[in-house]
Design a protein around this motif. Sequence first.
Motif, PDB file in Angstrom:
ATOM      1  N   MET A  55      42.191  64.186  59.922  1.00 39.62           N
ATOM      2  CA  MET A  55      41.820  63.387  61.094  1.00 39.62           C
ATOM      3  C   MET A  55      41.441  64.300  62.263  1.00 39.62           C
ATOM      4  N   LEU A  56      40.193  64.172  62.727  1.00 41.08           N
ATOM      5  CA  LEU A  56      39.744  64.988  63.866  1.00 41.08           C
ATOM      6  C   LEU A  56      40.155  64.319  65.174  1.00 41.08           C
ATOM      7  N   LYS A  57      40.894  65.078  65.982  1.00 41.47           N
ATOM      8  CA  LYS A  57      41.270  64.534  67.294  1.00 41.47           C
ATOM      9  C   LYS A  57      40.191  64.884  68.308  1.00 41.47           C
TER      10      LYS A  57
ATOM     11  N   ASP B  33      35.738  56.429  60.522  1.00 42.78           N
ATOM     12  CA  ASP B  33      36.960  56.871  59.844  1.00 42.78           C
ATOM     13  C   ASP B  33      37.174  58.336  60.192  1.00 42.78           C
ATOM     14  N   ASP B  34      38.339  58.826  59.970  1.00 40.36           N
ATOM     15  CA  ASP B  34      38.641  60.261  60.109  1.00 40.36           C
ATOM     16  C   ASP B  34      38.499  60.797  61.528  1.00 40.36           C
ATOM     17  N   VAL B  35      38.324  59.904  62.515  1.00 41.27           N
ATOM     18  CA  VAL B  35      38.252  60.382  63.899  1.00 41.27           C
ATOM     19  C   VAL B  35      39.318  59.662  64.728  1.00 41.27           C
ATOM     20  N   ASP B  36      40.095  60.455  65.453  1.00 49.52           N
ATOM     21  CA  ASP B  36      41.107  59.890  66.340  1.00 49.52           C
ATOM     22  C   ASP B  36      40.693  60.184  67.787  1.00 49.52           C
TER      23      ASP B  36
ATOM     24  N   THR C 296      33.183  72.134  61.867  1.00 54.15           N
ATOM     25  CA  THR C 296      33.980  71.044  62.453  1.00 54.15           C
ATOM     26  C   THR C 296      33.069  70.039  63.177  1.00 54.15           C
TER      27      THR C 296
ATOM     28  N   LYS D   8      31.331  67.927  60.667  1.00 53.55           N
ATOM     29  CA  LYS D   8      32.235  66.888  60.142  1.00 53.55           C
ATOM     30  C   LYS D   8      32.291  65.698  61.118  1.00 53.55           C
TER      31      LYS D   8
ATOM     32  N   SER E 128      30.662  61.755  60.645  1.00 48.34           N
ATOM     33  CA  SER E 128      31.483  60.532  60.720  1.00 48.34           C
ATOM     34  C   SER E 128      30.728  59.372  61.367  1.00 48.34           C
TER      35      SER E 128
END
Lengths: 253, 253
Positions: A1-3, A24-27, A135, A138, A142
């Motif tokens: 999870m990328l912050k 998805d996968d992003v916070d 990064t 990625k 998303s």
Amino acid sequence: MLKIVILGTGNLAKHLYTAFTNADDVDLVQIVGRNQKELQQFSEHSTISNSFDCIVDADIYLIAVKDDAITEVSQHLLKKKGIVAHTSGAIGLKAIQTQNKGVFYPLQTFTKGKTVDFGSIPVCIEAEEKESLETLHKLADSISENVHHIDSEQRKKLHLAGVFVNNFTNYLYSVGEEFCLEEGLSFDLLKPLIMETADKIQAMSPKEAQTGPARRNDTKSMESHLELLSKKEHIALYKLLSQAIKQAHEEEL
Amino acid sequence: MLKIVILGTGNLAKHLYTAFTNADDVDLVQIVGRNQKELQQFSEHSTISNSFDCIVDADIYLIAVKDDAITEVSQHLLKKKGIVAHTSGAIGLKAIQTQNKGVFYPLQTFTKGKTVDFGSIPVCIEAEEKESLETLHKLADSISENVHHIDSEQRKKLHLAGVFVNNFTNYLYSVGEEFCLEEGLSFDLLKPLIMETADKIQAMSPKEAQTGPARRNDTKSMESHLELLSKKEHIALYKLLSQAIKQAHEEEL
């Protein structure tokens, strides 16, 4: 999870917020901006702060502020370990003052209240470190299927191309609107033509798609058009654009 | 059932042929043109002739030839009772030599091999006699939901507007393509922006939709753009368009 943290509360910040909220996968851990009123709109899916001294830790900090303010905002992130990336087409990588710097430039025009399909928007990324680039890639993946590694020089030229195909084109639309109003006609009459002209070059080169009196060097038509024009800037534009089209297609004539 | 004859075998003639073939209440009785090879393509749904002296009787004769040839073609129809209508945006009603004259101008750009949705294309009609206008309206209704009574002066201005929003806009697209090629980038990067710019003004006025450095009078950005340009016609265009945008939005600054 990328912050991630978004810095800025303008138009682009809002579009990014919507896109990342649905990714998805992003916070999306925080939105930071001075304008308290604008900031409120981001509170549903993220924490908010109006102080650039209270930025939480994250993997990526996306600076979505005016070009002139990028350097200043990046100075509030000097102690952070995450990647600090601006989102501007016109500004080089070096404008960012932190060590770990990058660019995350979505090549699109964003209009207040008009949703766009982020999936097809080209996202142009840049970073000095290979790991940072991965990064950012990625993160771009998303929200978009259209991610490109573009360096600062290329990006500046792309941004300039954007001014020609977007800002200047839009001005030509407004000239068309003006002619309609003068004749008591609705601008709606020109809308199907405008859509078709944009649609046509999705599949063929605009150089090949060029039509009109200037391409044919139809002097008679061009003269009768010039007689219809009254504003001197319209006359100058007509002459200059016709001359440029004629020149670009000279070998055919 | 309206009986019609199309005179001409070019791009517009082909698009009209396709549209009328699919229309109810229209009987496409003949296509007339000198180019025997082009003419063959029309033989499936109509009779064809390569002689302007063998034109059959019809309610409407649609002249879809080059502007310069309209008058000459109309002279072959002097003894006909039906309406003789040309399809040009730039030419007045008077270019037609017959008594019962009209204009049937579909305001769109037609590309070889690219189908268009005729239903949404504005068809601009004109005639001196009320009854002829009604007949042309009926014909236009058979292929489009967007029919307008437009006189010759209005039509000429609309056609000129078309040059600005279509021919000139397409030239700006080709400038964008040139910048991409210079940087080894694909023109595909600009396509979503181009579509969004056209799409945006379907719902809002282009004057309101205007963005960019010239609208904001951002002198610094404009100067750095000018430094990136090398061709003198691009520099001249950048200055002229930026000046025009600035002037149009001066009261806001």
